[in-house]
Design a protein around this motif. Structure first.
Motif, PDB file in Angstrom:
ATOM      1  N   ILE A  32       0.774  -1.315   0.200  1.00 11.02           N
ATOM      2  CA  ILE A  32      -0.007   0.036   0.450  1.00 11.02           C
ATOM      3  C   ILE A  32       0.862   0.819  -0.199  1.00 11.02           C
ATOM      4  CG2 ILE A  32      -1.829   1.367   0.971  1.00 11.02           C
ATOM      5  CD1 ILE A  32      -2.223  -1.280   2.801  1.00 11.02           C
ATOM      6  N   PRO A  33       0.772   1.762  -1.099  1.00 12.38           N
ATOM      7  CA  PRO A  33       1.433   3.440  -1.442  1.00 12.38           C
ATOM      8  C   PRO A  33       0.883   4.766  -0.254  1.00 12.38           C
ATOM      9  CG  PRO A  33       0.667   3.022  -3.524  1.00 12.38           C
ATOM     10  CD  PRO A  33       0.496   1.277  -2.544  1.00 12.38           C
ATOM     11  N   GLN A  34      -0.293   4.422  -0.810  1.00  9.62           N
ATOM     12  CA  GLN A  34      -1.104   5.365  -0.252  1.00  9.62           C
ATOM     13  C   GLN A  34      -2.669   4.979   0.894  1.00  9.62           C
ATOM     14  OE1 GLN A  34      -1.024   8.968  -2.767  1.00  9.62           O
ATOM     15  NE2 GLN A  34      -2.662   7.536  -3.864  1.00  9.62           N
ATOM     16  N   THR A  35      -3.462   5.520   1.862  1.00 11.31           N
ATOM     17  CA  THR A  35      -4.408   5.158   1.760  1.00 11.31           C
ATOM     18  C   THR A  35      -5.092   6.712   3.063  1.00 11.31           C
ATOM     19  OG1 THR A  35      -5.612   3.421   3.177  1.00 11.31           O
ATOM     20  CG2 THR A  35      -3.340   4.342   3.782  1.00 11.31           C
ATOM     21  N   SER A  36      -6.548   7.074   2.974  1.00  8.59           N
ATOM     22  CA  SER A  36      -6.864   7.152   2.837  1.00  8.59           C
ATOM     23  C   SER A  36      -8.310   7.351   3.716  1.00  8.59           C
ATOM     24  CB  SER A  36      -7.346   9.052   2.168  1.00  8.59           C
ATOM     25  OG  SER A  36      -8.078   8.136   0.981  1.00  8.59           O
ATOM     26  N   VAL A  37      -8.685   8.063   5.290  1.00  7.10           N
ATOM     27  CA  VAL A  37      -9.755   7.619   5.629  1.00  7.10           C
ATOM     28  C   VAL A  37     -10.247   8.379   5.969  1.00  7.10           C
ATOM     29  CG1 VAL A  37      -8.577   7.209   7.820  1.00  7.10           C
ATOM     30  CG2 VAL A  37     -11.496   5.884   7.685  1.00  7.10           C
ATOM     31  N   PRO A  38     -11.907   8.945   6.103  1.00  6.71           N
ATOM     32  CA  PRO A  38     -12.779  10.190   7.015  1.00  6.71           C
ATOM     33  C   PRO A  38     -12.268  10.159   8.190  1.00  6.71           C
ATOM     34  CG  PRO A  38     -14.018   9.179   5.328  1.00  6.71           C
ATOM     35  CD  PRO A  38     -12.891   7.953   5.455  1.00  6.71           C
ATOM     36  N   VAL A  39     -12.638  11.338   8.128  1.00  3.19           N
ATOM     37  CA  VAL A  39     -12.321  11.489   9.890  1.00  3.19           C
ATOM     38  C   VAL A  39     -13.127  13.084  10.136  1.00  3.19           C
ATOM     39  CG1 VAL A  39     -10.004   9.944  10.772  1.00  3.19           C
ATOM     40  CG2 VAL A  39      -9.646  12.980  10.231  1.00  3.19           C
ATOM     41  N   GLY A  40     -13.211  12.968  11.876  1.00  3.30           N
ATOM     42  CA  GLY A  40     -14.212  14.119  11.831  1.00  3.30           C
ATOM     43  C   GLY A  40     -15.401  13.719  11.906  1.00  3.30           C
ATOM     44  N   MET A  41     -15.961  15.479  12.260  1.00  5.61           N
ATOM     45  CA  MET A  41     -17.362  15.168  11.822  1.00  5.61           C
ATOM     46  C   MET A  41     -18.044  15.466  10.030  1.00  5.61           C
ATOM     47  SD  MET A  41     -18.060  14.460  15.266  1.00  5.61           S
ATOM     48  CE  MET A  41     -19.458  14.984  15.887  1.00  5.61           C
ATOM     49  N   LYS A  42     -19.714  14.716  10.788  1.00  7.29           N
ATOM     50  CA  LYS A  42     -19.866  14.975   9.489  1.00  7.29           C
ATOM     51  C   LYS A  42     -21.103  15.952   9.366  1.00  7.29           C
ATOM     52  CE  LYS A  42     -23.525  11.043   9.577  1.00  7.29           C
ATOM     53  NZ  LYS A  42     -23.010  10.793  10.590  1.00  7.29           N
ATOM     54  N   GLY A  43     -22.053  17.066   7.601  1.00  9.76           N
ATOM     55  CA  GLY A  43     -23.396  17.423   8.425  1.00  9.76           C
ATOM     56  C   GLY A  43     -22.865  19.386   7.504  1.00  9.76           C
ATOM     57  N   PRO A  44     -24.409  19.986   7.382  1.00 11.52           N
ATOM     58  CA  PRO A  44     -24.184  20.207   5.876  1.00 11.52           C
ATOM     59  C   PRO A  44     -24.064  21.864   6.735  1.00 11.52           C
ATOM     60  CG  PRO A  44     -26.721  20.168   7.608  1.00 11.52           C
ATOM     61  CD  PRO A  44     -25.236  19.495   8.045  1.00 11.52           C
ATOM     62  N   LEU A  45     -22.976  22.591   5.987  1.00  5.08           N
ATOM     63  CA  LEU A  45     -22.385  24.027   6.101  1.00  5.08           C
ATOM     64  C   LEU A  45     -24.157  24.803   5.579  1.00  5.08           C
ATOM     65  CD1 LEU A  45     -20.450  26.527   6.713  1.00  5.08           C
ATOM     66  CD2 LEU A  45     -19.662  26.180   4.590  1.00  5.08           C
ATOM     67  N   HIS A  46     -24.155  26.024   6.285  1.00  2.87           N
ATOM     68  CA  HIS A  46     -25.698  26.317   6.586  1.00  2.87           C
ATOM     69  C   HIS A  46     -24.630  27.993   6.068  1.00  2.87           C
ATOM     70  CE1 HIS A  46     -28.325  23.524   7.349  1.00  2.87           C
ATOM     71  NE2 HIS A  46     -27.460  23.812   8.772  1.00  2.87           N
ATOM     72  N   GLU A  47     -25.212  28.505   4.492  1.00  2.00           N
ATOM     73  CA  GLU A  47     -25.047  30.531   4.029  1.00  2.00           C
ATOM     74  C   GLU A  47     -25.976  30.149   3.647  1.00  2.00           C
ATOM     75  OE1 GLU A  47     -20.708  29.962   2.570  1.00  2.00           O
ATOM     76  OE2 GLU A  47     -21.707  28.194   1.572  1.00  2.00           O
ATOM     77  N   PHE A  48     -25.942  32.107   4.469  1.00  2.00           N
ATOM     78  CA  PHE A  48     -27.340  32.978   4.072  1.00  2.00           C
ATOM     79  C   PHE A  48     -26.741  33.671   3.451  1.00  2.00           C
ATOM     80  CE2 PHE A  48     -27.107  30.872   8.214  1.00  2.00           C
ATOM     81  CZ  PHE A  48     -28.610  29.480   8.114  1.00  2.00           C
ATOM     82  N   PRO A  49     -27.913  34.565   2.491  1.00  4.02           N
ATOM     83  CA  PRO A  49     -27.541  35.496   2.443  1.00  4.02           C
ATOM     84  C   PRO A  49     -28.032  36.900   2.973  1.00  4.02           C
ATOM     85  CG  PRO A  49     -29.970  34.350   0.682  1.00  4.02           C
ATOM     86  CD  PRO A  49     -28.886  34.015   2.381  1.00  4.02           C
ATOM     87  N   GLN A  50     -26.623  37.833   2.898  1.00  4.97           N
ATOM     88  CA  GLN A  50     -26.707  39.433   3.179  1.00  4.97           C
ATOM     89  C   GLN A  50     -26.043  38.465   5.028  1.00  4.97           C
ATOM     90  OE1 GLN A  50     -27.281  41.887   2.077  1.00  4.97           O
ATOM     91  NE2 GLN A  50     -27.398  40.691  -0.081  1.00  4.97           N
ATOM     92  N   ARG A  51     -25.410  37.775   4.653  1.00 11.36           N
ATOM     93  CA  ARG A  51     -24.346  37.428   5.729  1.00 11.36           C
ATOM     94  C   ARG A  51     -23.303  36.363   5.795  1.00 11.36           C
ATOM     95  NH1 ARG A  51     -28.263  33.669  10.546  1.00 11.36           N
ATOM     96  NH2 ARG A  51     -26.285  33.618  11.233  1.00 11.36           N
ATOM     97  N   ASP A  52     -22.556  37.065   6.870  1.00 12.63           N
ATOM     98  CA  ASP A  52     -21.203  36.874   5.840  1.00 12.63           C
ATOM     99  C   ASP A  52     -20.864  35.722   7.009  1.00 12.63           C
ATOM    100  OD1 ASP A  52     -20.737  38.960   4.369  1.00 12.63           O
ATOM    101  OD2 ASP A  52     -20.612  40.042   6.042  1.00 12.63           O
ATOM    102  N   THR A  53     -21.477  35.279   8.308  1.00 12.43           N
ATOM    103  CA  THR A  53     -20.621  34.001   9.182  1.00 12.43           C
ATOM    104  C   THR A  53     -21.737  32.583   8.642  1.00 12.43           C
ATOM    105  OG1 THR A  53     -20.261  35.256  10.991  1.00 12.43           O
ATOM    106  CG2 THR A  53     -20.855  33.251  10.981  1.00 12.43           C
ATOM    107  N   PRO A  54     -21.042  31.550   7.976  1.00  8.65           N
ATOM    108  CA  PRO A  54     -21.691  30.701   7.935  1.00  8.65           C
ATOM    109  C   PRO A  54     -22.291  29.852   9.522  1.00  8.65           C
ATOM    110  CG  PRO A  54     -19.140  30.537   7.108  1.00  8.65           C
ATOM    111  CD  PRO A  54     -19.073  32.205   7.983  1.00  8.65           C
ATOM    112  N   PHE A  55     -22.917  29.006   9.137  1.00  9.53           N
ATOM    113  CA  PHE A  55     -23.338  28.169   9.886  1.00  9.53           C
ATOM    114  C   PHE A  55     -22.903  26.745   9.861  1.00  9.53           C
ATOM    115  CE2 PHE A  55     -25.893  25.149  12.243  1.00  9.53           C
ATOM    116  CZ  PHE A  55     -25.369  25.151  13.633  1.00  9.53           C
ATOM    117  N   PHE A  56     -21.975  25.668  10.714  1.00  6.12           N
ATOM    118  CA  PHE A  56     -21.562  24.274  10.164  1.00  6.12           C
ATOM    119  C   PHE A  56     -22.716  23.283  11.243  1.00  6.12           C
ATOM    120  CE2 PHE A  56     -19.417  20.173  10.184  1.00  6.12           C
ATOM    121  CZ  PHE A  56     -19.530  19.636   9.399  1.00  6.12           C
ATOM    122  N   GLU A  57     -23.201  21.971  10.766  1.00  4.92           N
ATOM    123  CA  GLU A  57     -24.283  21.807  11.668  1.00  4.92           C
ATOM    124  C   GLU A  57     -23.894  20.649  11.623  1.00  4.92           C
ATOM    125  OE1 GLU A  57     -28.493  20.365  12.116  1.00  4.92           O
ATOM    126  OE2 GLU A  57     -28.248  20.965  10.520  1.00  4.92           O
TER     127      GLU A  57
END
Length: 423
Positions: A21-46
């Motif tokens: 195996i020269p290389q391998t990958s596996v996801p880590v961390g948390m899953k969820g949607p990124l919410h971005e709203f019009p006229q707002r500069d601060t996104p929200f990750f759920e």
């Protein structure tokens, strides 16, 4: 010498077929949607939980025998079910094979390249049956009522009512009538006095069994655990149900036998009546106990509200039983039923014993879900409110401490051992 990272690596394989195996990958961390709203500069990750551990890797089969080893690896990859993946960096894993690709390159003679995908194998849990002890108590109560009514009617059919003496019946059934007054209040409209009760048994012995049959056809278990239960009221919940059934258990023992004085028919009729009332009490206890749920474990709060906050908005908590009280009720009830069964015929003995076992099983389950009592000695004289807040983080539980320890003045709890719930 300490091991290096090279020493810690394992030779890669799947189901015993080795590869590089020269290389391998596996996801880590948390899953969820990124919410971005019009006229707002601060996104929200759920955040919606951890990502699935999907292992993707490139695998090389190299050597003069690469075609032979390639075929073995293909066979291993196409075998259904889970298999062991030896991951060089992550160790031994149980995985299931997903979508894979195999490629050959003429310029790379003696090597076959695989793009492998492995999904974590989460074994399916075997379904497990859970005994519904509440329904078992309901069924045993119904069986006991049917058997008790049949036993009473059978005995009374053999009694010569012309030989019954009113005075002897009154004397023998005074305790039984007292139990009816306390535990079966609706019957007082029919039996307003002890003399009237005795006369009714002499003139119409079947009326009593009909009353009990009608009474239990609409009995609701006492409504101690209705939808309006607040979790700590004095007239609802586990404490009220245990107190009520404890009182009824004492009444069961009080009318176990009647006076042997009087003629044979009078004694037989009096004992049959006492047995019917006693069994009916056990049926009523069973229906009340069957309403006791096995408590869910309470969720601990992240922060304890202040006393001022609790005064404005009392905390709402699910009620849990006190195990010591439930176990004491269980043991006393078991003893009372056992004693009552000793004077029963073989068929009715089995019914009573089954009722006893069902009650013991359910009360044991209820107690296991409850809290135990512990001895606590306050460091100094305190008010019950302060003691409850320090102990539970809930000042509204002061009434529970006062009631259990019969504290005369809730403003002054002396520095001596008291009984208090473990949590």
């Amino acid at each position: 010498m300490d091991k290096t990272w090279r020493d810690a690596m394992l030779p890669a394989s799947f189901r015993g077929i080795s590869f590089l195996i020269p290389q391998t990958s596996v996801p880590v961390g948390m899953k969820g949607p990124l919410h971005e709203f019009p006229q707002r500069d601060t996104p929200f990750f759920e955040q919606m939980g951890k990502q699935a551990q999907v292992h993707k890797m490139t695998a090389w089969v190299v050597g003069d025998d690469c075609f032979e080893r390639r075929d073995k690896l293909i066979e291993a990859l196409q075998t259904p079910g889970a298999g062991e993946l030896v991951h060089p960096w992550l160790g031994r894993l149980q995985v299931k094979v997903g979508e894979c690709d195999m490629s050959h390159d003429r310029t790379q003679g003696g090597m076959v390249t695989f793009e492998l995908t492995f999904y974590p194998d989460v074994p399916l849990k075997s379904p497990s049956a859970r005994v519904n002890t509440q329904q078992q108590v309901v069924k045993s109560s119904t069986s006991l009522l049917d058997s008790s009514l049949g036993r009473y009617q059978s005995i009374m059919a053999k009694v010569d009512t012309a030989r019954l003496g009113l005075l002897q019946m009154r004397n023998s059934l005074s305790g039984v009538y007292g139990v009816i007054q306390q535990q079966f209040a609706p019957f007082l409209g029919t039996y307003s006095t002890l003399t009237g009760f005795a006369q009714s048994l002499m003139n119409s012995p079947g009326a009593l069994s009909s009353l009990f049959s009608s009474y239990f056809s609409s009995f609701s278990g006492g409504n101690f655990f209705g939808s309006s239960r607040s979790g700590g009221g004095s007239n609802s919940g586990y404490r009220a149900a245990v107190a009520e059934t404890t009182q009824q258990t004492q009444a069961v023992s009080a009318i176990d036998t009647v006076s042997p004085l009087g003629g044979a028919d009078t004694v037989a009729a009096s004992q049959a009546t006492a047995n019917l009332v006693q069994d009916s009490l056990l049926v009523q206890i069973g229906l009340i106990v069957s309403e006791m749920p096995v408590a869910q474990q309470p969720v601990s709060l992240d922060a304890t509200p202040s006393v001022d906050q609790q005064a404005l908005q009392p905390p709402v908590r699910p009620e849990v039983p006190v195990a010591d009280d439930v176990l004491e009720l269980r043991d006393n009830l078991s003893e009372a039923i056992h004693t009552a069964a000793l004077k029963a015929d073989p068929a009715h003995y089995l019914v009573l014993n089954n009722h006893r076992l069902a009650l013991v099983k359910h009360l044991t389950a209820v107690a296991a879900s409850g809290v135990r009592l512990v001895d606590v000695t306050p460091p100094e004289t305190l008010s019950v409110l302060v003691l409850a807040y320090r102990r539970f983080g809930d000042a509204t539980r002061e009434a529970e401490v006062v009631q259990r320890n019969r504290i005369r003045h809730p403003g002054f709890v002396p520095a001596r051992p008291i009984k208090i719930a473990q949590r």
